[in-house]
Structure formats: structure tokens, C-alpha cells
Design a protein around this motif. Sequence first.
Motif, mmCIF file in Angstrom:
data_model
loop_
_atom_site.group_PDB
_atom_site.id
_atom_site.type_symbol
_atom_site.label_atom_id
_atom_site.label_comp_id
_atom_site.label_asym_id
_atom_site.label_seq_id
_atom_site.Cartn_x
_atom_site.Cartn_y
_atom_site.Cartn_z
ATOM 1 N N ILE A 150 9.578 -4.135 4.405
ATOM 2 C CA ILE A 150 9.055 -2.799 4.730
ATOM 3 C C ILE A 150 7.666 -2.881 5.377
ATOM 4 N N THR A 151 6.937 -3.958 5.105
ATOM 5 C CA THR A 151 5.640 -4.099 5.771
ATOM 6 C C THR A 151 5.838 -4.428 7.257
ATOM 7 N N ILE A 152 6.778 -5.314 7.554
ATOM 8 C CA ILE A 152 7.075 -5.607 8.965
ATOM 9 C C ILE A 152 7.564 -4.326 9.656
ATOM 10 N N ALA A 153 8.440 -3.590 8.964
ATOM 11 C CA ALA A 153 8.980 -2.345 9.549
ATOM 12 C C ALA A 153 7.839 -1.370 9.862
ATOM 13 N N TRP A 154 6.893 -1.290 8.955
ATOM 14 C CA TRP A 154 5.749 -0.385 9.158
ATOM 15 C C TRP A 154 4.909 -0.817 10.367
ATOM 16 N N PHE A 155 4.702 -2.129 10.497
ATOM 17 C CA PHE A 155 3.963 -2.652 11.655
ATOM 18 C C PHE A 155 4.722 -2.347 12.952
ATOM 19 N N TRP B 95 10.027 5.703 2.469
ATOM 20 C CA TRP B 95 10.735 6.892 1.989
ATOM 21 C C TRP B 95 11.138 7.791 3.160
ATOM 22 N N LYS B 96 10.211 7.985 4.078
ATOM 23 C CA LYS B 96 10.509 8.829 5.245
ATOM 24 C C LYS B 96 11.587 8.187 6.122
ATOM 25 N N ALA B 97 11.456 6.883 6.335
ATOM 26 C CA ALA B 97 12.431 6.198 7.195
ATOM 27 C C ALA B 97 13.833 6.282 6.588
ATOM 28 N N CYS B 98 13.922 6.098 5.260
ATOM 29 C CA CYS B 98 15.225 6.137 4.590
ATOM 30 C C CYS B 98 15.778 7.557 4.526
ATOM 31 N N SER B 99 14.920 8.542 4.540
ATOM 32 C CA SER B 99 15.384 9.936 4.494
ATOM 33 C C SER B 99 15.515 10.503 5.899
ATOM 34 N N ASN B 100 15.390 9.630 6.885
ATOM 35 C CA ASN B 100 15.471 10.044 8.286
ATOM 36 C C ASN B 100 14.451 11.135 8.622
ATOM 37 N N ALA B 101 13.269 10.997 8.071
ATOM 38 C CA ALA B 101 12.242 12.023 8.284
ATOM 39 C C ALA B 101 11.120 11.546 9.202
ATOM 40 N N LEU B 102 11.314 10.385 9.831
ATOM 41 C CA LEU B 102 10.290 9.923 10.787
ATOM 42 C C LEU B 102 10.511 10.637 12.122
ATOM 43 N N PRO B 103 9.452 10.909 12.857
ATOM 44 C CA PRO B 103 9.629 11.613 14.129
ATOM 45 C C PRO B 103 10.138 10.700 15.249
ATOM 46 N N PRO C 294 0.824 -1.210 0.000
ATOM 47 C CA PRO C 294 0.000 0.000 0.000
ATOM 48 C C PRO C 294 0.865 1.270 0.000
ATOM 49 N N GLY C 295 0.314 2.340 -0.571
ATOM 50 C CA GLY C 295 1.034 3.620 -0.684
ATOM 51 C C GLY C 295 1.586 4.114 0.639
ATOM 52 N N LYS C 296 0.828 3.898 1.729
ATOM 53 C CA LYS C 296 1.291 4.427 3.020
ATOM 54 C C LYS C 296 2.590 3.745 3.454
ATOM 55 N N ILE C 297 2.792 2.489 3.024
ATOM 56 C CA ILE C 297 4.031 1.798 3.404
ATOM 57 C C ILE C 297 5.204 2.310 2.558
ATOM 58 N N LYS C 298 4.915 2.670 1.295
ATOM 59 C CA LYS C 298 5.976 3.272 0.474
ATOM 60 C C LYS C 298 6.394 4.622 1.050
ATOM 61 N N HIS C 299 5.402 5.405 1.457
ATOM 62 C CA HIS C 299 5.697 6.711 2.053
ATOM 63 C C HIS C 299 6.496 6.562 3.337
ATOM 64 N N PHE C 300 6.073 5.586 4.129
ATOM 65 C CA PHE C 300 6.767 5.316 5.377
ATOM 66 C C PHE C 300 8.233 4.967 5.088
#
Length: 232
Positions: free
Chosen positions: A106-111, A23-31, A15-21
Motif C-alpha cells: 500500500i505504500t508503493i501504491a500510495w507513491f 480505504w478510499k482506493a478499495c471503496s473506489n472513492a479515489l478521484p 502513516p494514517g494517510k496511507i491507510k486512508h488512501f
Amino acid sequence: MTHAFWKQVWRADVPGKIKHFTWKACSNALPTRENLMQRKIIAKSSCQQCKSQSKSVFHALWDCASIQQVWESDFGWVDRQKTSTGSFQNLVELITQKPCQLELFITIAWFLWSRRNKLRLKEEALPQNRVVFEAKRYLILHQQPVNTLPKKQSQANETKWKPPDFNSFKTNFDGAMLSDRGEAGLGVVICNHEGEIIAAPSEKFPQPPSVICLEILAARCVAIFVHEVGLH
Ligand SMILES: [Zn+2]
């Protein structure tokens, strides 16, 4: 960050939200606590799960002692020495070198990320030993035609899933009209009492006249399949 790497992430069947996640994780943009501290939103930063001083994305999603077990079953093959740079992006790049691993990773990472946030907010979170199973189930259901169901129909099916009793099996199925192709699809997930997926067949057939018709056909297909493989 290479173009080819991103292409792989964007092409992943998640799902798109996991791709976005991702991208953010790889760009160090997660809070993460580290990122929040740099922006002076919180004064002190340490991992709340293992109390270590590390608090990066890399730590939160991969290196934290509290989640090592989650990765063991499917990603025990990853050479942890090669991830010593502490970069989440390098880790994802390493995963893409082995075929068909990226989506599950990336799905496990998102979970794990959403679980971590829930724990932080003291909300009810998925038990850790269910993370891999739920991630796999989520991925299978996403990759089967069930997603093309009209929204209302999908929501009606969102009841909480429980594993079946000892020595029995549980079958979840759903049908979907693939209107543009004049076809209908059926997705099935069969689980044992430990919640492990033992089969996930899917099938396509000519489109029936209505959704009700499709559901009946789907139920019939499942009954035949279950009988054929000898499950009761
Ligand atoms: Zn930790």
C-alpha cells in the motif's frame, strides 16, 4: 468487504494517510478519471499514461502497462489471473494472504498514486525507477523511532536525498527521545550508490539528558556500526 480485512489494513504500521488512501482506493472513492466521468466532471476518460480505455483505480495503481515494472521486483509473485476481476480491493486482499506484504504494497501504491497526480498536473514527479526505493525508505523511517522526534527537528532534516558516489555508501541516521519510556532510539539507513538499502539497523538505549547529546550518541553508534560491518 470483511471486518477482518479492514482490521488488517487499520493495524498496518504505515502513516494514517496511507491507510486512508487504501480505504478510499478499495471503496473506489479515489478521484480517478472513471469516477470523475461518472460524476460528469470530465467528458472523456482514458488513461493518460498508456492511452488505454481503462481508467479505474485498479488500472491506475496496478494494471496500467506504464507501471508494471514497478511491481515486478517485490510483487512479481502475484498471480495476475487471480486479479482479473479488476477490483483493487480483491487485489489488496490477495496481498494480505502473504505475511508482511501489505505495508509495502500500500505504500508503493500510495507513491504511484501521488506520482500519477503530479504527472497529470505536469508537476515534477518522482522518476518511476525510484518509486520502490522511496517507498521502502519511507516505510523504514516510519517504522523506526525517528517519528517520535519533535516536529521542528524532523522538518529541519527534510533536505533532498541523493544517492552517494559510485562505490561508496551513504548513511542517514536520526535519534529520537522516547520520553514516556525513559529510552531513546536510533534509526539508521545505509544505501549504496544505486540507492539500494543495504542495511537499516536500529537501536534503543537509556535516554540521554538532551537532544544534542542524543545526536552525538547517535553519530557515535553509526560510526561504530559502519566500522564493524567494514564500510568506508
Ligand atoms: Zn494506463
